[in-house]
Each structure stands twice: as C-alpha cells, then as structure tokens.
Design an enzyme around this catalytic site. Structure first.
Site, PDB file in Angstrom:
ATOM      1  N   SER A  45       0.802  -1.330  -0.180  1.00  0.00           N
ATOM      2  CA  SER A  45      -0.079   0.071   0.013  1.00  0.00           C
ATOM      3  C   SER A  45       0.825   1.248   0.061  1.00  0.00           C
ATOM      4  O   SER A  45       1.602   1.426  -0.973  1.00  0.00           O
ATOM      5  CB  SER A  45      -1.080   0.044   1.106  1.00  0.00           C
ATOM      6  OG  SER A  45      -1.988   0.849   1.006  1.00  0.00           O
ATOM      7  N   ASP A 100      -8.658  -5.023  -6.484  1.00  0.00           N
ATOM      8  CA  ASP A 100      -7.988  -3.745  -5.387  1.00  0.00           C
ATOM      9  C   ASP A 100      -8.505  -2.646  -6.029  1.00  0.00           C
ATOM     10  O   ASP A 100      -7.974  -2.060  -7.211  1.00  0.00           O
ATOM     11  CB  ASP A 100      -6.696  -3.835  -5.335  1.00  0.00           C
ATOM     12  CG  ASP A 100      -6.062  -2.688  -4.224  1.00  0.00           C
ATOM     13  OD1 ASP A 100      -7.060  -2.273  -3.720  1.00  0.00           O
ATOM     14  OD2 ASP A 100      -5.040  -2.903  -3.943  1.00  0.00           O
ATOM     15  N   HIS A 121      -7.078  -5.480  -1.765  1.00  0.00           N
ATOM     16  CA  HIS A 121      -5.826  -4.661  -1.259  1.00  0.00           C
ATOM     17  C   HIS A 121      -5.365  -5.792  -0.566  1.00  0.00           C
ATOM     18  O   HIS A 121      -3.974  -5.502  -0.045  1.00  0.00           O
ATOM     19  CB  HIS A 121      -6.232  -3.557  -0.577  1.00  0.00           C
ATOM     20  CG  HIS A 121      -5.141  -2.613  -0.303  1.00  0.00           C
ATOM     21  ND1 HIS A 121      -4.516  -2.019  -1.511  1.00  0.00           N
ATOM     22  CD2 HIS A 121      -4.620  -1.950   0.710  1.00  0.00           C
ATOM     23  CE1 HIS A 121      -3.738  -1.261  -0.925  1.00  0.00           C
ATOM     24  NE2 HIS A 121      -3.838  -1.048   0.333  1.00  0.00           N
TER      25      HIS A 121
END
Length: 684
Positions: free
Chosen positions: A543, A629, A661
C-alpha cells in the site's frame, strides 16, 4: 564413587530432557496458516466464563472454519463448544438459564454454556442476514440485509435483456474496495422475536440509498440497541455520489421504535463518528469522533453525551493520542480504552463523572512490549482483553484493575508456539534528518548470532497512518521473515500514530518527503551494526509501503539489492483517476492533478510521484497486485512491472485476480509467502 556416577547420570538425563524440551522449529508459511485466529468474545452473565470464537483454516477447502470455545475468567481448562464448519456469532446469553443463543448456517440455535442440549430454533434458512443483534429485553431482533434501490445493471434496467452484463453509471461512487455498485444498499431491519421466530420485519432506513454498516469494513459496532430496548442507534454516511466519494462525515442516527422516527445525534460534527455505546444504566452515550471531514486518520476522541441534559463532553480533547476502541466500566464511572502509544497499543482509563479538560484523568493501565488489541468486558476487578506481540497471535488475558498485571487465559496456539523458536525484538531509537527521535522495531532471526552477518530487510508500513506496533500479521509476519534468516527493521516513520498528533499529521501532503528520508535514516542506522551485511539489504512493503518501495527504488542511491512492492501506488495521476475513496487522495496528495494553482497537489504529482523516477531504477523488483483492489487499482502494479521490464531490470509480477488490497484466500496467501521468500533468496 557410585554416588558420583549416579549424580552424573542424573545430570546427563536432566540435560537431555531440558535440551529435548527446547523449541526447535522455525516459523514457516505452512505453520503460520495452521494457527488459530481469535474472532470475538463475550463474558457470561454470571461473569464466570468467556465464550469466544476461533477460526482455523482448511487449506483443502480454501476457507476458514470458526468454532466456539469457553474458558473460566479466573483461568482453567478450555472447553470446545462447537465443532462444525461455518461461521458462528453469539447473539445472547440468558442471565437465568445460561443458555447461549447463536447464529449458525443461516439459522438461530441454542445450547447450554457447556455446549450441551443443542436446539435449532429457526427452520427457514436466512443466508442474507448479517450483523444480527437481539434486544436486551429479548423481544426484538435487528439485522442487516442488502436491498435493491437503484437500477445499475443492464438486466435490471431492461427486462427484455436478461443476459446483459453492462453497468450504467451516472455518478460516483460506482465501486468501493473490491465491489462494484449494483444498486443494492445494506439496510437495518427490525423485527419481532419470540424464541427463534422472526416476524413483522421493517426496514428502519425506509428505502434510503445509503449503507449501514459502513463499507467496506464496518460491522456489528455500527448498530446497537439502547439498554431499555426502545431505540436503535446506527452509523451511516448519508451522502451520495461525488459527495460520498469525498467525505468521511458519518453520523449517528437514533431510531425510536414506538414512533418509527429517526433523528441524527451528531449534527455539526463533520468527521467520522463511530462505535456508539451506552453506559450500563442508559444515562450516557459515548462514541468515537474525528473533527475534520475528509481526513480518515484524524485524531479519534471519545465523546460522551448525557441523555437527560443533552450535554456533550470530549473526554480526550487535550490528550495527544488517538483512541482505537473503548468500553464503559461496570459501574459506569470510567471508560476503558485502547490507544497506540510509543509503538505499542495499551489499555487506558478516563474518568467519566469528573473528566479533566487538560487530560489528567487519563491513566495508563498496562505497560509492556505487546499490543492490547480488544476489550472483551469486565468481571469484578478484572478486565478481559486480547493481546499480541510480534511472536504471538492474539490470546485472551485478564488485566488486574487498577494495577495492570496481566494473566493469560486462553491456549489457542500454545501447542504450536511451544515448539517454535521466537525472535528477539528490540526497540531502537534513531535520529532523523531533521533531528527528531524515531522509534524502530528490530526483529532478529530466532538463532541470531552477533558474530555473523545477516541480510536485512527494511519494512515499509502502509496506511500511510496505520500503527506500526506489536501487531501480529498473518501475511506481513515479522516472526516468519526473521525465521528465514533475515533481520527486519520496522521504523515508526512520520505518519505513524502513537507519537503525538503532530507526528501523525506530518505525512499528509509530504508522502515522498520526510517519511522517505525517515526510511533511509532507519536502514543507514541499522547498517552500522557489524552483524548486518551491508551488501544484502532489501526493502519491502504494501500500500503506502508499496509506494515507498517504488519511491525508494528511484532515490536509494545503491543502498538496496532488491525490492518487493505489494499493491503500491506507482503513478499518482492515474491513481487519482481510478481510486474510489477520493477524500483520502484529496487530503494526503492535496487534490486533483489538473488544478495548476494548487501547489500542494502539484508538488505531490511531480516531486513525490514514483513514476517520475523510473529512469533511476536499477535494482531487481518483485511487484504484487490484486485484481479486485479498487483502492490501489490494477494499473498501478501493471505500470510498474511494465516499466521495470522495459528498463531491462530483473522483475517479477505476482497477479492475484480474485484478491483485493489484501490476500484473504489461504492458498493464495501461502503462494504469496513462498514467492516472497523465493524472490529474496534469488536476489538477496
């Protein structure tokens, strides 16, 4: 002579036994996924036992199998109450009989507190029920269910085109986290309840095009009954389209059952308002609140409201940290809460009846190198909580009040951990380039020898404002990384909570600035140690951590030998055009890319955009990307891989088409970890 021989024999035998009892295994991906995972717990009305859920994973079926267990609050043998596949949720424990009512397989069941006398109360299976609660008086039941409100799919808009797969979209937010909008919204339903029989259901949201719980991560904490069973409180963001995509302004809504009326309790409060909870006597309502609309990582304060007078007080206004969760004490005189503080999550209390504006009434209860991760409830002078550290997944502990001494109660993973060698975890303090003190966690291989040299990994945390505390991840697992022979350094760089509100805020608008310098300070500091192999440094993260990897790949100046980026932001312009929660991009990046007068945003898109530094990439990189995602969509990973390939850089793409994600499916997770360590062996 005989005594001496006998004594030597006994000592030799004792040494053999001691040696045999020493843990000898190291953590592997397969062992990690055999561990049980604590779900939730509840204290029985007589305060004698905790009933809790634990999930284990069936690799063959590729899914979790949760079951219920019981343990005395004073400690003692653990008893397994259920042993069937499928999720289970405790709805109610009868104060008189001790009978446990729970939800399983789309039906309501009951059993004795020892698992005996099992009875199925409802016959008709309700697979679409979620977030179920029974009212305190036992006469009402509340649950959520998706309701078709809008016609988005082609087959819904045109009855003569039943095989049409088109989406017709006229506004934001058309997808969220890992799901495209089909015109369905999660609504709260209320019905009469009589020993398993459900009747006269009512949609208390009256067909509104809003969701409760909040998507994507809201749950049972978003809806509660009042203690007198006369009202329902729920959390909802009553905004649509572009307003929804750019706002964090959730509100608390109070529905009165007798009048079928709803009113908002948080008018004028513009940020997240979540986790409503009544005091046991029903005289006070408390919840968590953030001030700033659009800032999802703003300071979370505890607000308390007197039901009779309507007066609201911020109990933590002057305290320089952010609250994760809370509960009222049994006598309603205090609120116990969890907050990140100096790299760990600890338990605190605040006085409810005599709050101090300057924060003196806040008391830290627990201290240690661990995280208190949830509060189950209170029994006498014991608070029942869960606790983790970097070597241990969540277990149940009792906390002595007010002293803070902790005693372990559950044994979810004792058998596994008794065989495993653990890692030494050190707290390290590093001077940053702007002269500040930064905490970092250093995790060593379980058989660490300071006379040897070890490859070392810089771990870059996501969020970007997620805590880097003593958490236990089942993917980014430091115990697992260290067990493969790596030292791991995990710095609490700018943006981490637990070091004051200002430290937490400093990352917004400065993604590629001081936080990246903090990372370089951390790896440079640990590289000074004689046991670190300076020629074998790696950098990994997901991320914002993946963004950090991409950014560092262009500015590291030869420090690292390999990189791994999972679902990282590679190109901020294309990311802004495809991500869904625009409030996050507007706050942290500064806004859109076409407004040339917005210098804060323009700085991000030019100076802090990893794709602008690809010409300086020269190091092997593995890129992992989830196909579902929508927070960091697929083009980010594909662009990064394509750039690396065209630059002639050794690179690998791991594409997970049905993951978001995160990596949630067990077999994909095992594959993820195998590829992770194979890449490190190959390149580091």
């Amino acid at each position: 002579m005989k005594k001496s021989v006998l004594l030597s024999s006994l000592l030799l035998t004792a040494n053999v036994l001691i040696t045999a009892a020493q843990p000898s295994q190291k953590m592997t991906p397969e062992l990690l996924w055999k561990l049980g995972r604590f779900g939730s717990g509840i204290i029985t009305p007589d305060e004698k036992n905790i009933i809790y859920s634990v999930s284990t994973y069936n690799m063959g079926l590729n899914k979790a199998e949760p079951n219920l267990f019981s343990v005395p609050v004073t400690g003692g043998p653990v008893q397994q109450l259920t042993n069937e596949p499928g999720s289970k949720a405790i709805l109610k424990i009868d104060a008189l009989t001790g009978r446990v009512t729970y939800w399983y397989d789309g039906r309501i069941w009951q059993m004795d507190s020892d698992g005996g006398n099992l009875a199925m109360l409802t016959v008709n299976q309700q697979d679409d029920f979620d977030n179920i609660r029974i009212s305190p008086d036992g006469k009402k039941i509340m649950y959520t269910r998706d309701v078709q409100i809008q016609k988005v799919l082609g087959k819904d808009r045109y009855a003569d085109l039943p095989k049409a797969t088109a989406y017709v979209i006229t506004d934001l937010n058309y997808r969220h986290w890992d799901t495209w909008s089909t015109g369905k919204f999660s609504h709260v339903f209320l019905a009469d309840y009589d020993n398993g029989k459900i009747s006269n259901e009512k949609d208390i949201m009256h067909g509104e095009a809003f969701d409760t719980p909040q998507k994507p991560a809201g749950g049972l904490e978003d809806l509660i009954f009042s203690p007198d069973s006369k009202q329902v409180l729920y959390v909802c963001k009553k905004k649509s389209g572009k307003d929804y995509a750019q706002s964090t302004n959730t509100g608390l809504y109070q529905y009165t059952i007798a009048t079928d009326e709803t009113r908002e309790l948080t008018q004028g409060m513009n940020g997240y308002d979540t986790q409503p909870s009544f005091s046991h006597d029903g005289n006070r309502l408390a919840w968590l609140s953030m001030k700033e609309d659009g800032y999802e990582a703003d300071k979370n304060d505890i607000i308390i409201k007197d039901i009779k007078t309507g007066i609201k007080v911020n109990l933590t206004a002057k305290w320089d940290e952010s609250i994760s969760s809370f509960t009222f004490s049994k006598d309603d005189s205090k609120i116990y809460f969890i907050a990140v503080h100096n790299g760990t999550e600890q338990l605190f209390s605040v006085d409810v009846k005599k709050p101090s504006p300057s924060g003196e009434s806040i008391v830290q209860i627990t201290k240690g190198q661990w995280d208190v991760t949830s509060i189950i409830g209170q029994s006498g002078n014991q608070l029942l909580v869960t606790r983790t550290d970097m070597n241990h997944a969540a277990e149940i502990y009792s906390v002595n009040l007010p002293g803070g001494n902790m005693h372990k109660l559950s044994d979810i993973n004792d058998k596994a951990y008794n065989k495993l060698m653990t890692s030494r975890v050190d707290e390290r303090h590093i001077k940053t380039t702007d002269g500040k003190d930064m905490l970092a966690w250093v995790i060593y291989p379980p058989d660490f020898d300071p006379t040897k040299k070890y490859p070392t990994l810089l771990y870059c945390q996501g969020g970007p404002q997620s805590a880097l505390s003593q958490f236990y991840s089942f993917r980014w697992n430091f115990q697992l990384m260290a067990a493969q022979g790596y030292i791991v350094i995990a710095p609490n760089r700018r943006g981490m909570p637990g070091h004051g509100v200002e430290w937490n805020r400093e990352i917004s608008g400065d993604w590629g600035g001081q936080p990246i310098q903090d990372y370089l300070s951390a790896i440079d500091d640990i590289a000074k140690e004689p046991f670190v192999d300076k020629e074998r440094l790696g950098c990994v993260g997901a991320s914002y951590g993946g963004y950090s990897v991409y950014m560092l790949a262009g500015v590291h100046e030869g420090r690292f030998k390999t990189f791994i980026a999972h679902d990282g932001l590679f190109d901020l312009k294309s990311w802004y055009g495809t991500t869904e929660e625009l409030w996050f991009a507007n706050k942290d990046i500064g806004g859109n890319y076409w407004d040339k007068s917005n210098m804060r945003a323009q700085r991000s898109y030019s100076k802090f955009n990893p794709s602008n530094y690809v010409d300086k990439w020269n190091t092997p990189i593995m890129i992992i990307q989830g196909g579902k995602d929508y927070r960091v969509p697929i083009e980010q990973g594909l662009q990064a891989f394509q750039a690396a390939q065209l630059r002639g850089i050794k690179s690998k793409l791991i594409y997970l088409p049905d993951e978001n994600h995160w990596v949630l499916k067990p077999q994909n997770a095992i594959l993820w970890q195998r590829e992770f360590f194979d890449w490190l062996k190959e390149t580091l």
